[in-house]
Design a protein around this motif. Sequence first.
Motif, PDB file in Angstrom:
ATOM      1  N   TYR A 205     -12.063   7.100   9.443  1.00  0.00           N
ATOM      2  CA  TYR A 205     -11.758   5.699   9.730  1.00  0.00           C
ATOM      3  C   TYR A 205     -10.272   5.457   9.974  1.00  0.00           C
ATOM      4  O   TYR A 205      -9.418   6.043   9.314  1.00  0.00           O
ATOM      5  N   GLU A 206     -10.011   4.586  10.920  1.00  0.00           N
ATOM      6  CA  GLU A 206      -8.652   4.154  11.225  1.00  0.00           C
ATOM      7  C   GLU A 206      -8.075   3.453  10.000  1.00  0.00           C
ATOM      8  O   GLU A 206      -8.712   2.580   9.416  1.00  0.00           O
TER       9      GLU A 206
ATOM     10  N   LYS B 296     -13.627   2.527  13.520  1.00  0.00           N
ATOM     11  CA  LYS B 296     -13.366   1.336  12.714  1.00  0.00           C
ATOM     12  C   LYS B 296     -14.631   0.994  11.937  1.00  0.00           C
ATOM     13  O   LYS B 296     -15.729   0.998  12.500  1.00  0.00           O
ATOM     14  N   ARG B 297     -14.453   0.702  10.674  1.00  0.00           N
ATOM     15  CA  ARG B 297     -15.597   0.379   9.829  1.00  0.00           C
ATOM     16  C   ARG B 297     -16.272  -0.893  10.318  1.00  0.00           C
ATOM     17  O   ARG B 297     -15.605  -1.918  10.533  1.00  0.00           O
TER      18      ARG B 297
ATOM     19  N   ASP C 197      -6.656   0.180  -0.256  1.00  0.00           N
ATOM     20  CA  ASP C 197      -7.428   1.190   0.471  1.00  0.00           C
ATOM     21  C   ASP C 197      -8.559   1.738  -0.390  1.00  0.00           C
ATOM     22  O   ASP C 197      -9.650   2.033   0.107  1.00  0.00           O
TER      23      ASP C 197
ATOM     24  N   ASP D 256     -18.600  -5.582   5.271  1.00  0.00           N
ATOM     25  CA  ASP D 256     -17.821  -5.348   6.489  1.00  0.00           C
ATOM     26  C   ASP D 256     -17.353  -6.656   7.134  1.00  0.00           C
ATOM     27  O   ASP D 256     -16.302  -6.695   7.776  1.00  0.00           O
TER      28      ASP D 256
ATOM     29  N   VAL E 156      -6.325   0.853   7.664  1.00  0.00           N
ATOM     30  CA  VAL E 156      -6.168  -0.600   7.789  1.00  0.00           C
ATOM     31  C   VAL E 156      -4.714  -0.938   7.520  1.00  0.00           C
ATOM     32  O   VAL E 156      -4.187  -0.637   6.449  1.00  0.00           O
ATOM     33  N   ASN E 157      -4.056  -1.556   8.483  1.00  0.00           N
ATOM     34  CA  ASN E 157      -2.632  -1.863   8.346  1.00  0.00           C
ATOM     35  C   ASN E 157      -2.426  -3.196   7.634  1.00  0.00           C
ATOM     36  O   ASN E 157      -2.044  -4.195   8.217  1.00  0.00           O
ATOM     37  N   SER E 158      -2.723  -3.197   6.352  1.00  0.00           N
ATOM     38  CA  SER E 158      -2.474  -4.406   5.556  1.00  0.00           C
ATOM     39  C   SER E 158      -1.725  -4.002   4.294  1.00  0.00           C
ATOM     40  O   SER E 158      -2.050  -3.009   3.667  1.00  0.00           O
TER      41      SER E 158
ATOM     42  N   LEU F 139     -11.375  -0.870  -0.605  1.00  0.00           N
ATOM     43  CA  LEU F 139     -12.085  -0.919   0.677  1.00  0.00           C
ATOM     44  C   LEU F 139     -13.023   0.275   0.815  1.00  0.00           C
ATOM     45  O   LEU F 139     -14.168   0.137   1.258  1.00  0.00           O
TER      46      LEU F 139
END
Length: 437
Positions: free
Chosen positions: A122-123, A91-92, A284, A198, A125-127, A287
């Motif tokens: 990186y995982e 994770k960032r 994404d 971050d 991001v679920n947004s 980010l």
Amino acid sequence: MILAVFYVLLPVLDVLSYAEENLRARLDCVRANEQCLKEQACSTKYRTMRQCVAGGKESNFSMVAGLEAKDECRSAIDALKQSPLYNCRCKRGMKKEKNCLRIYWGMYQSLQGNDFLEDSPYEPVNSRLSDIFRLAPIIGEPAVARENNCLNAAKACNLNDTCKKYRSAYISPCTSRVSTAEVCNKRKCHKALRQFFDKVPPKHSYGMLFCSCPLSDQTACSERRRQTIVPVCSYEEKQKPNCLELQASCKTNYICKSRLADFFVNCQPEPRSLSGCLKENYADCLLAYSGLIGTVMTPNYLRSPKISVSPYCDCSNSGNNKDECDKFTEFFTENTCLRNAIQAFGNGTDVGVWQPMSPVQTTTSITTPYQRNRERNPNTIDNHINTDPAIYHFCGSLQVGHTHRLFYFVKNYFFLKVSKFPSFLSDLIICNSAFLW
């Protein structure tokens, strides 16, 4: 009719596959490593794998003596594919980010046989993309900026405790001269900048970094945006390095290497895409871009009439690698995906507002696994496509899965313990039905 049903099912299979993947809790690499070390078999194989990588990293284990040793290396790697380490991510900005990335790249190099930057550690991001772009009103009215929104964003940051705290934390080291020869402590400046992007909510950090400028005040507004990261310290050097040398330097640092890989994956341009992005996801890409700030690969806006960014480097002294260097720099300077993402955030718009456009050939040829997968499985079914722009607004960011998903569905459907389908399942069916009938 059967064919139509088949293509309606494809996105459903994507959802089912996604649901199955999420059923298996994916650990971050630090926790996965700790779990592996507690198990005798996993721990032994992991130590063997690390010895193999250390001994033969440059030539796919060719330096490891003897066929028996090579077989042992392959056996260890195959065994680790069944462990939590195989699919771990980081994770960032996490507490042990550097250690997590070290573990990830150790596994990745052994599984891929090289360390070419082609996947993100990186995982995801679920947004939803639109959630990020709903934050854009801080920077003015949609589509047309009528005032200096970069100035407004800076004022808004000062009114937010978190933003003000982390902004002050990077302004100090980035503006404090260390000696007559050094304008600042670049290492401390970079670390503070990474923490800012971050830790601070996108509403404020993106508002300052991706703010839109009015036509009546382009120069001053654009310069304020360019000064957001204090470029005299974080960006500029006494001499411009060669971009390939800068990339090589980046790859020696786990954080920089990982942020660059994330950028390549999430900002990959695609001329046939509605948004200009292969992944159809502006959030994404933004980010990933902001994640580069605070590394040796820190990019910044160029003084140019159009939105264009670049690391502080050029392609002079590239020799026979001039073409490779140009392709690398063009991934920044001519990146349609990134440019559209920045403009969309600045205008307060989502990917759905982009009208179908004629393909525009990009100048980059950097290839990611996503692109190679599309090339191996091209969707050539073009008959009876509904070209109503309203459909594009609704379906622009949805992608149709590949044919093999159907066989996966038939084989595994009754074994999936899915208790609840995502709410957008019906959207997928409606979208594809509209295209087919």
